[in-house]
Design a protein around this motif. Structure first.
Motif, PDB file in Angstrom:
ATOM      1  N   ALA A  16     -23.986  36.790   9.248  1.00 13.64           N
ATOM      2  CA  ALA A  16     -25.250  36.063   8.708  1.00 13.64           C
ATOM      3  C   ALA A  16     -25.010  34.602   8.417  1.00 13.64           C
ATOM      4  CB  ALA A  16     -25.084  36.576   7.196  1.00 13.64           C
ATOM      5  N   LEU A  17     -26.145  33.817   8.788  1.00 16.30           N
ATOM      6  CA  LEU A  17     -26.040  32.390   8.675  1.00 16.30           C
ATOM      7  C   LEU A  17     -26.491  31.844   7.199  1.00 16.30           C
ATOM      8  CD1 LEU A  17     -27.438  31.418  12.457  1.00 16.30           C
ATOM      9  CD2 LEU A  17     -25.170  30.950  11.274  1.00 16.30           C
ATOM     10  N   GLY A  18     -25.998  31.017   6.623  1.00 22.76           N
ATOM     11  CA  GLY A  18     -26.370  30.384   5.591  1.00 22.76           C
ATOM     12  C   GLY A  18     -27.268  29.229   5.847  1.00 22.76           C
ATOM     13  N   ALA A  19     -27.917  28.641   4.904  1.00 22.74           N
ATOM     14  CA  ALA A  19     -29.000  27.472   5.091  1.00 22.74           C
ATOM     15  C   ALA A  19     -27.877  26.223   5.626  1.00 22.74           C
ATOM     16  CB  ALA A  19     -29.550  27.089   3.809  1.00 22.74           C
ATOM     17  N   GLY A  20     -26.748  26.125   5.088  1.00 19.64           N
ATOM     18  CA  GLY A  20     -26.021  24.730   5.445  1.00 19.64           C
ATOM     19  C   GLY A  20     -25.476  25.275   7.070  1.00 19.64           C
ATOM     20  N   GLU A  21     -25.285  26.432   7.535  1.00 17.57           N
ATOM     21  CA  GLU A  21     -24.735  26.723   8.510  1.00 17.57           C
ATOM     22  C   GLU A  21     -25.743  26.418   9.740  1.00 17.57           C
ATOM     23  OE1 GLU A  21     -21.071  30.022   8.089  1.00 17.57           O
ATOM     24  OE2 GLU A  21     -23.435  30.605   7.713  1.00 17.57           O
TER      25      GLU A  21
ATOM     26  N   ALA B  67     -24.135  36.898  16.889  1.00 16.64           N
ATOM     27  CA  ALA B  67     -22.814  36.232  17.605  1.00 16.64           C
ATOM     28  C   ALA B  67     -22.165  35.827  16.017  1.00 16.64           C
ATOM     29  CB  ALA B  67     -23.130  35.118  18.103  1.00 16.64           C
ATOM     30  N   PRO B  68     -20.922  35.645  15.893  1.00 15.45           N
ATOM     31  CA  PRO B  68     -20.210  35.039  14.749  1.00 15.45           C
ATOM     32  C   PRO B  68     -21.113  33.594  14.085  1.00 15.45           C
ATOM     33  CG  PRO B  68     -18.481  35.773  16.242  1.00 15.45           C
ATOM     34  CD  PRO B  68     -19.965  35.815  17.038  1.00 15.45           C
ATOM     35  N   ALA B  69     -21.108  33.585  12.974  1.00 14.93           N
ATOM     36  CA  ALA B  69     -21.734  32.656  12.265  1.00 14.93           C
ATOM     37  C   ALA B  69     -20.960  31.423  12.469  1.00 14.93           C
ATOM     38  CB  ALA B  69     -22.019  32.754  10.779  1.00 14.93           C
ATOM     39  N   SER B  70     -19.683  31.201  12.358  1.00 21.16           N
ATOM     40  CA  SER B  70     -18.811  30.195  12.574  1.00 21.16           C
ATOM     41  C   SER B  70     -19.048  29.482  14.067  1.00 21.16           C
ATOM     42  CB  SER B  70     -17.420  30.659  12.499  1.00 21.16           C
ATOM     43  OG  SER B  70     -16.991  31.603  13.354  1.00 21.16           O
ATOM     44  N   ASP B  71     -19.209  30.398  14.953  1.00 20.64           N
ATOM     45  CA  ASP B  71     -19.409  29.814  16.463  1.00 20.64           C
ATOM     46  C   ASP B  71     -20.718  29.273  16.480  1.00 20.64           C
ATOM     47  OD1 ASP B  71     -17.019  30.795  17.104  1.00 20.64           O
ATOM     48  OD2 ASP B  71     -17.564  32.676  18.118  1.00 20.64           O
ATOM     49  N   VAL B  72     -21.833  29.873  15.992  1.00 26.06           N
ATOM     50  CA  VAL B  72     -23.143  29.278  15.792  1.00 26.06           C
ATOM     51  C   VAL B  72     -22.991  28.097  15.463  1.00 26.06           C
ATOM     52  CG1 VAL B  72     -25.321  29.948  15.382  1.00 26.06           C
ATOM     53  CG2 VAL B  72     -23.981  31.700  16.067  1.00 26.06           C
ATOM     54  N   ALA B  73     -22.437  27.983  14.176  1.00 25.72           N
ATOM     55  CA  ALA B  73     -22.290  26.778  13.333  1.00 25.72           C
ATOM     56  C   ALA B  73     -21.689  25.766  13.890  1.00 25.72           C
ATOM     57  CB  ALA B  73     -21.981  27.012  12.025  1.00 25.72           C
TER      58      ALA B  73
ATOM     59  N   GLY C  50     -35.114  23.809  21.955  1.00 25.58           N
ATOM     60  CA  GLY C  50     -33.994  24.377  22.291  1.00 25.58           C
ATOM     61  C   GLY C  50     -32.782  24.830  21.368  1.00 25.58           C
ATOM     62  N   SER C  51     -32.545  23.767  20.491  1.00 28.15           N
ATOM     63  CA  SER C  51     -31.544  24.007  19.482  1.00 28.15           C
ATOM     64  C   SER C  51     -32.081  25.427  18.644  1.00 28.15           C
ATOM     65  CB  SER C  51     -31.234  23.054  18.557  1.00 28.15           C
ATOM     66  OG  SER C  51     -30.101  23.106  17.703  1.00 28.15           O
ATOM     67  N   VAL C  52     -33.261  25.390  18.182  1.00 27.49           N
ATOM     68  CA  VAL C  52     -33.651  26.606  17.413  1.00 27.49           C
ATOM     69  C   VAL C  52     -33.686  27.688  18.082  1.00 27.49           C
ATOM     70  CG1 VAL C  52     -35.728  27.259  16.311  1.00 27.49           C
ATOM     71  CG2 VAL C  52     -35.191  25.056  15.762  1.00 27.49           C
ATOM     72  N   VAL C  53     -34.126  27.652  19.520  1.00 25.95           N
ATOM     73  CA  VAL C  53     -34.021  29.099  20.118  1.00 25.95           C
ATOM     74  C   VAL C  53     -32.640  29.474  20.365  1.00 25.95           C
ATOM     75  CG1 VAL C  53     -34.511  29.907  22.548  1.00 25.95           C
ATOM     76  CG2 VAL C  53     -36.085  28.433  21.462  1.00 25.95           C
ATOM     77  N   GLY C  54     -31.824  28.553  20.601  1.00 26.83           N
ATOM     78  CA  GLY C  54     -30.218  28.844  20.798  1.00 26.83           C
ATOM     79  C   GLY C  54     -29.669  29.449  19.620  1.00 26.83           C
ATOM     80  N   ILE C  55     -29.892  29.054  18.515  1.00 21.46           N
ATOM     81  CA  ILE C  55     -29.430  29.472  17.141  1.00 21.46           C
ATOM     82  C   ILE C  55     -30.049  30.821  16.719  1.00 21.46           C
ATOM     83  CG2 ILE C  55     -29.807  29.304  14.530  1.00 21.46           C
ATOM     84  CD1 ILE C  55     -29.656  26.129  15.011  1.00 21.46           C
ATOM     85  N   VAL C  56     -31.264  31.199  16.983  1.00 23.74           N
ATOM     86  CA  VAL C  56     -32.234  32.323  16.837  1.00 23.74           C
ATOM     87  C   VAL C  56     -31.577  33.429  17.769  1.00 23.74           C
ATOM     88  CG1 VAL C  56     -34.459  33.484  16.855  1.00 23.74           C
ATOM     89  CG2 VAL C  56     -34.290  31.171  15.744  1.00 23.74           C
ATOM     90  N   THR C  57     -31.499  33.175  18.861  1.00 25.83           N
ATOM     91  CA  THR C  57     -30.806  34.233  19.901  1.00 25.83           C
ATOM     92  C   THR C  57     -29.607  34.332  19.753  1.00 25.83           C
ATOM     93  OG1 THR C  57     -32.201  33.017  21.702  1.00 25.83           O
ATOM     94  CG2 THR C  57     -30.521  34.591  22.478  1.00 25.83           C
ATOM     95  N   ALA C  58     -28.678  33.384  19.445  1.00 26.85           N
ATOM     96  CA  ALA C  58     -27.139  33.888  18.974  1.00 26.85           C
ATOM     97  C   ALA C  58     -27.248  34.834  17.801  1.00 26.85           C
ATOM     98  CB  ALA C  58     -26.697  32.493  19.085  1.00 26.85           C
ATOM     99  N   TRP C  59     -28.069  34.387  16.746  1.00 30.46           N
ATOM    100  CA  TRP C  59     -28.029  35.066  15.321  1.00 30.46           C
ATOM    101  C   TRP C  59     -28.678  36.561  15.753  1.00 30.46           C
ATOM    102  CZ3 TRP C  59     -32.380  36.766  13.219  1.00 30.46           C
ATOM    103  CH2 TRP C  59     -32.303  37.400  11.918  1.00 30.46           C
ATOM    104  N   GLY C  60     -29.700  36.506  16.502  1.00 31.51           N
ATOM    105  CA  GLY C  60     -30.420  37.820  16.553  1.00 31.51           C
ATOM    106  C   GLY C  60     -29.640  38.974  17.481  1.00 31.51           C
TER     107      GLY C  60
END
Length: 324
Positions: free
Chosen positions: A178-183, A238-244, A225-235
């Motif tokens: 789960a990704l928080g707003a700050g992450e 992927a661990p939130a720490s790695d995404v952040a 590209g950054s948004v797509v990377g975040i959404v794909t990894a989250w979807g």
């Protein structure tokens, strides 16, 4: 691209302009890591790397300058040098050695200097090999050099130190996804910063500002590209720490820029194609990480190279897409 110095000028005038021209070429070499042949963008990039650490900034400057100088010595086409195309792989090689081998050792600086010189030779070799297919060299010289050295380094006592960075072994995804707003905000900027191996959000912000200064549309594709990377990894969980930390999204930024703003004619079709490529590179990032980890290697920009290579190779089959 800078205007060439006229060799009809008096010798003192030519000599006076040479350091200035070389400085511009080094700055463009910095900026070419993100495809921008723009000295003002390069200034932002230099500031960003120095903000992460002065030794990292110095290593990146050393690598870019040596790569550019080596190209001069070897007689590389002046237009390529002027555009910064001979400096960006040296920049990344030297910076990678500082990050992975530790910046506080003489051996690291010697390896960084030698690596930047060899990267210039590899750039020429790959340019010749890829020319029949009209493919750029991407960051292949950097990836080849950095992969070989990071895998081989533990076998050399004068190269491998306590400060050297070990890569994690492959593992199943664990931790909260789960990704928080700050992450999310941190990941958005870290995705850009990790292109230079820097995870700090403010470093990524400086890089992004530099891209927008050079080309607003390229800046937009970097953001997407950054948004797509975040959404794909989250979807995919992927661990939130790695995404952040930007570990899963930086290749998506490069792919989005390469396909959406650089190597294809700009338009809606190219942009959508680029975003598909960005999502694909995010998945490939995890695969490449797992592949290299047992050998002590690092992901680097291999996912960007592989994704962009295949997506560009497919373009002739798609009438709505054209190479730029």
């Amino acid at each position: 691209m800078s205007r060439s110095v006229s060799w009809d000028l008096p010798v003192p005038e030519v000599a006076r302009r040479q350091p200035v021209r070389f400085g511009y070429e080094v700055l463009r070499g910095f900026a070419q890591v993100d495809f921008m042949p723009n000295a003002a963008c390069g200034l932002f990039f230099v500031a960003a790397v120095f903000a992460a650490g002065w030794r990292y900034g110095l290593a990146a400057l050393l690598g870019t300058a040596l790569g550019t100088a080596t190209a001069y010595v070897l007689g590389v086409d002046r237009e390529r040098i002027a555009a910064g195309l001979e400096g960006f792989n040296g920049c990344l090689v030297a910076l990678a050695f500082a990050v992975f081998l530790g910046p506080g050792y003489v051996s690291t600086w010697l390896m960084a200097a030698g690596g930047a010189v060899v990267a210039a030779v590899l750039t020429a070799a790959l340019a010749n090999l890829l020319r029949p297919w009209s493919m750029p060299t991407f960051t292949l010289p950097f990836c080849l050099m950095a992969s070989v050295v990071t895998v081989a380094a533990p076998g050399f006592q004068r190269v491998w130190h306590e400060g050297s960075s070990l890569s994690a072994l492959p593992r199943s995804a664990s931790g909260d996804s789960a990704l928080g707003a700050g992450e999310v905000v941190h990941a958005f900027f870290a995705d850009v910063g990790q292109i230079f191996l820097m995870p700090q959000w403010y470093v990524g912000l400086l890089f992004l500002l530099g891209i927008f200064v050079a080309d607003w549309f390229a800046g937009l594709t970097a953001c997407l590209g950054s948004v797509v990377g975040i959404v794909t990894a989250w979807g995919l969980g992927a661990p939130a720490s790695d995404v952040a930390e930007g570990l899963l999204g930086y290749n998506a930024v490069l792919v989005a820029m390469a396909l959406g703003a650089v190597f294809l004619e700009r338009g809606v079709a190219a942009l959508l194609y680029a975003l598909v490529g960005a999502a694909a590179s995010t998945v490939l990032t995890v695969a490449v990480t797992s592949f290299f980890a047992p050998f002590g290697g690092h992901t680097l920009t291999w996912p960007y190279i592989l994704t962009t290579l295949f997506f560009l190779a497919a373009v002739p089959s798609f009438p709505r897409l054209r190479r730029s």
